[in-house]
Write an enzyme that holds these catalytic residues in place. Structure first.
Site, short mmCIF file in Angstrom:
data_model
loop_
_atom_site.label_atom_id
_atom_site.label_comp_id
_atom_site.label_asym_id
_atom_site.label_seq_id
_atom_site.Cartn_x
_atom_site.Cartn_y
_atom_site.Cartn_z
N HIS A 214 0.88 -1.16 0.00
CA HIS A 214 0.00 0.00 0.00
C HIS A 214 0.92 1.21 0.00
O HIS A 214 1.89 1.26 0.75
CB HIS A 214 -0.86 -0.03 1.26
CG HIS A 214 -2.01 0.91 1.22
ND1 HIS A 214 -1.84 2.27 1.24
CD2 HIS A 214 -3.35 0.71 1.17
CE1 HIS A 214 -3.03 2.85 1.18
NE2 HIS A 214 -3.96 1.92 1.14
N ARG A 235 -6.63 9.74 -1.30
CA ARG A 235 -6.08 10.14 -2.59
C ARG A 235 -7.20 10.27 -3.61
O ARG A 235 -7.19 11.13 -4.47
CB ARG A 235 -5.00 9.16 -3.07
CG ARG A 235 -3.69 9.37 -2.32
CD ARG A 235 -2.61 8.41 -2.79
NE ARG A 235 -2.91 7.05 -2.39
CZ ARG A 235 -3.08 6.04 -3.24
NH1 ARG A 235 -2.94 6.24 -4.53
NH2 ARG A 235 -3.36 4.84 -2.78
#
Ligand SMILES: Cc1cc2nc3c(=O)[nH]c(=O)nc-3n(C[C@H](O)[C@H](O)[C@H](O)COP(=O)(O)OP(=O)(O)OC[C@H]3O[C@@H](n4cnc5c(N)ncnc54)[C@H](O)[C@@H]3O)c2cc1C
Ligand code: SF4
Ligand code: FES
Lengths: 559, 243
Positions: A214, A235
């Site tokens: 990740h 994001r």
């Protein structure tokens, strides 16, 4: 747990959990959410294609199709049968948000605490069912006879007593072992136990080189919080990544998608920046969500904001330090779309299984995997065991397992298990990490073999009761074994694809490598080979824009 | 390096006649949690301590213990945030000790079983679309802040009456989330259960549960809400028995 919920009520089900049921593992930790097609403008075909494109075309296509096809049904079940309440739009319909790598905003969620809601409701339901829970009891190894699974040896951690459980069917769902790296996200107890148990029975594992990092693990210094995920929804909402020279570096690596590019791309970009000396002192890059507004960040991501505050940082008002962090293992035991393995009586579901996500899992597809495959196993097992009378277990086999596991308790002195665990994680990070080379992998394998050898000298202190050090020893035995399968598979795949990046073979090579790497135990150690992907649903050559050919005879129930 | 003295409850009921407290020096920084400190004792000092944890993110609710006199999640408690120079750790109250810091949570979860936490909605199944309920509806406004419960037992530990004679705050909080959910059908049975002597009336309104809850759930306020609802229902049923 979901398999127990979705099985028929009259089955005699025992759930063995290493920690507390529903209060451990990663499904509980799911923050971002759950991908499912619920909107009339979205389609299962699109979800499927996103999954396959994300997986760089080496997914097991039947498994991938099973996931996306069943995801909406499971969402409706979670809501309507179990009482989960996902976040709503203003008009009262389920809200779906964007997630990286998806062609449609299809991620269902409950704030950033989606997993708590799902696991709490499954647990609540099972509390009122006639299901036996053996909590803080770990499965140690499978029992087999005449080529069939007949049960397992388990250890009640509280009393330190072993128990043999015989069963007509065993479902392994221990959640993989992405914890084998020094920076990682999962629940601390996970240690590839299921995969190791299957491996020891000679079952093939596949895609073990495919470990997902990740891109945004929180860096917080010497605390167990380091590695904890800052979920990518942030994001999706528009947070940016900077290096220490104040450059939004994703411009160089993925100018179009920028921070919304898939995890492998963002992780590698961060890694390259850090390696090029443009990272922070702790070895991270900077995640900036401040332009989204303090209030917005606090309200949309309350859990994450709180977590950063607990380590002296604040996501809603500052840039926070992040690093790629080992998150999810795409690889695992080879299964079919009904969770069956080559060993009759043994089923594998969730992260222990390989295939569905190919070379890279999309955010939001992990919990789809654990619940849909749980459902498949729950529905299929009753059919498979009807009329089945597996042979009785072999007491000698059980005895050998117990002897192996108790040995370190009897050693007067020897290697320290925690030091060895640290060493394993560091070796994996350095030699089998985000960017790999043949040379580093070979050295890594040597180091791993040595660690496995030194395990034979580990001594464990204390009594058998609730002995965490002993437990750590068992964790390490499995993690080190599975780590070696990861390193060997990574060495075997001489190309770069998805989560697997080889600096010495930086290109994707579709001529050679539209294939899965398999690894299995044999007489001299580990055997590695490859098998071509079966394009049962879609062929890469057939993909032209949005045109997809999906055959319709592939529902899990049909087989 | 900065250090703190950790004083830790050690007890194996199978062997020891009574618990003892032992002290350890633990190096700390701004990001060290109490759980990190305990891991240091476990891993570096080689003390083989028994404690419970899983997520280290405040979501599993496993690591709850009494820290300097208050039940808290050890993984979410930065050592530097504690006012005292010393850190004293003992297991949760009102629950039997298994070993050192680990308690048997069964009595706590049995109280969940008592309110029958399983969800039953009429007319909704795996083929029907989820109910249309706006987020600003009255019911969601009551329910939403209460579903963050991680089942940690802090409220149970802090409650002076939880146990045989009182279900305890968390189970009643759960019942409230189900009772206020317009999809859910078992309203009558649940109210009946909560009207028994160990139900809502068992609460002595000391409010410790709300003060202690690491997720800031207004547990006590919820219990008072249900007490009022139960009284209203009682009156209504007496006036309109067939309603
Ligand atoms: C922080 C975090 C955030 C995530 N966010 C998302 C997200 O937003 N969306 C998404 O789709 N996916 C997400 N994922 C991935 C997702 O959580 C996993 O894909 C999924 O939970 C795996 O489910 P599982 O059932 O295989 O394993 P788990 O849910 O991990 O369950 C494994 C269980 O097995 C038990 N166990 C382990 N070993 C043994 C043993 N030897 N004996 C008995 N029991 C054992 C464990 O205690 C645990 O209870 C996230 C993962 C993490 C770590
Ligand atoms: S109500 Fe709060 S204190 Fe009580 S169990 Fe739930 S989270 Fe813990
Ligand atoms: S370890 Fe999960 S809440 Fe602390």
């Amino acid at each position: 747990m979901y398999a127990a919920d979705d099985g028929p009520v009259d089955l005699d089900v025992t759930v063995v959990v290493k920690k507390l049921a529903g209060k451990s593992g990663c499904t509980r930790m799911v923050q971002g959410g759950y991908n499912a097609v619920l909107h009339s403008e979205d389609s299962v075909e699109d979800h499927y294609m996103d999954t396959i494109e994300g997986g760089k075309w080496i997914n097991d296509q039947k498994l991938a199709w099973t996931l996306v096809e069943n995801a909406p049904k499971v969402i409706r079940k979670l809501e309507n049968d179990l009482g989960v309440f996902f976040d709503r739009d203003e008009d009262g319909h389920i809200h779906q948000k964007p997630f990286a790598g998806q062609s449609f905003d299809r991620t269902v969620h409950k704030g950033d605490l989606t997993g708590i809601e799902i696991m709490t409701k499954i647990r609540d339901e099972l509390l009122t069912r006639d299901v036996t829970f053996l909590e803080e009891t770990r499965a140690v190894d499978l029992l087999t006879r005449d080529g069939e699974a007949v049960g397992a040896v388990v250890l009640d951690m509280r009393s330190g007593e072993f128990e043999v459980i015989t069963a007509k069917a065993v479902v392994l769902a221990t959640g993989g072992g992405a914890t084998m790296y020094s920076i990682s996200t999962p629940a601390l107890e996970k240690s590839a136990d299921g995969q190791a148990m299957a491996y020891r029975q000679g079952l093939p594992l596949q895609d073990m080189e495919m470990m997902q990092f990740h891109p945004t693990g929180l860096l917080a210094g010497d605390t167990k919080l380091t590695g904890g995920v800052i979920e990518e929804g942030i994001r999706g909402e528009g947070a940016h990544l900077y290096n220490t020279e104040d450059e939004r570096f994703m411009e160089k690596y993925a100018p179009e998608k920028m921070e919304r590019a898939t995890r492998d791309i963002v992780s590698r970009a961060s890694y390259e920046e850090i390696m090029a000396g443009r990272g922070t002192e702790r070895g991270g890059v900077l995640l900036d969500a401040t332009h989204l507004g303090t209030e917005f960040v606090e309200e949309t991501f309350p859990g994450m904001t709180e977590r950063t505050r607990n380590v002296g940082q604040d996501l809603s008002t500052q840039r926070v330090e992040v690093s790629p962090t080992s998150h999810y293992h795409m690889g695992g035991v080879t299964i079919d779309a009904n969770c069956r393995t080559n060993l009759p009586g043994l089923f594998v579901a969730g992260e222990d299984a390989g295939g569905a996500h190919g070379a890279n899992r999309l955010g939001g597809n992990g919990v789809v995997d654990s619940t849909v495959l749980g459902k498949q196993a729950g529905q299929v097992v009753p059919d498979r065991i009807e009329g089945r009378s597996p042979p009785s277990y072999d007491p000698d086999q059980a005895e050998r397992i117990i002897e192996r596991i108790t040995e370190p308790l009897n050693r007067p002195g020897g290697a320290d298990v925690y030091e060895l665990r640290d060493e394993l994680e560091e070796v994996m990070w350095e030699y089998v990490g985000v960017v790999r080379t043949g040379e580093k992998l070979e050295e890594g394998i040597e180091r791993l073999v040595e660690i496995r050898k030194r395990l034979e000298d580990v001594a464990v202190s204390g009594s058998r009761r609730y002995n965490l050090e002993w437990n750590e020893y068992m964790d390490l035995e499995n993690l080190a074994l599975i780590a070696e399968t990861v390193a060997r598979s990574a060495l075997y795949r001489t190309e770069s694809r998805g989560a697997h990046y080889r600096e010495d073979y930086p290109e994707r090579d579709d001529d050679e490598w539209l294939a899965n790497v398999h690894v299995r135990r044999n007489d001299d150690g580990m055997e590695t080979w490859k098998e071509d992907v079966v394009f049962s649903q879609t062929h890469p050559a057939n993909v032209d824009g949005s045109i997809v050919t999906v055959s319709d005879n592939t529902h899990a129930e049909s087989n | 390096m900065n250090e703190r003295e950790f004083t830790v409850h050690r007890y194996d009921p199978k062997v020891d006649t009574e618990p003892r407290f032992e002290s350890y020096d633990v190096p700390i920084s701004a990001s060290t949690s109490v759980l990190d400190g305990l891991f240091h004792i476990q891993e570096t000092l080689g003390e083989n301590l028994s404690m419970r944890f899983s997520c280290r993110q405040g979501v599993c609710g496993s690591c709850c213990m009494e820290i300097n006199g208050k039940a808290r999640l050890a993984c979410q408690t930065p050592v530097t945030g504690l006012n005292d120079r010393k850190v004293t750790v003992r297991p949760l109250y009102n629950l039997p000790v298994i070993k050192d810091l680990v308690v048997d949570m069964d009595p706590f979860f049995e109280s969940f079983e008592a309110i029958d936490p399983s969800f039953v909605a009429e007319g909704l199944d795996e083929n029907s679309d989820p109910a249309v309920i706006p987020p600003d509806s009255r019911e969601r406004e009551v329910i939403e802040p209460r579903t963050d419960c991680v089942g940690c037992g802090a409220c149970y530990s802090s409650c002076s009456v939880a146990g045989d004679t009182y279900l305890g705050p968390a189970a009643i909080n759960k019942a409230l989330t189900l009772l206020k959910d317009s999809r859910e059908m078992k309203t009558d049975e649940r109210f009946e259960r909560l009207s028994e002597t160990d139900g809502v009336q068992g609460c002595h309104v000391q409010g410790e549960c709300s003060n202690t809850c690491p997720k800031d759930i207004p547990v006590s306020e919820g219990i008072q809400l249900l007490k009022r609802d139960a009284i209203k229902r009682g009156i209504k049923q007496r006036l309109f028995p067939s309603d």
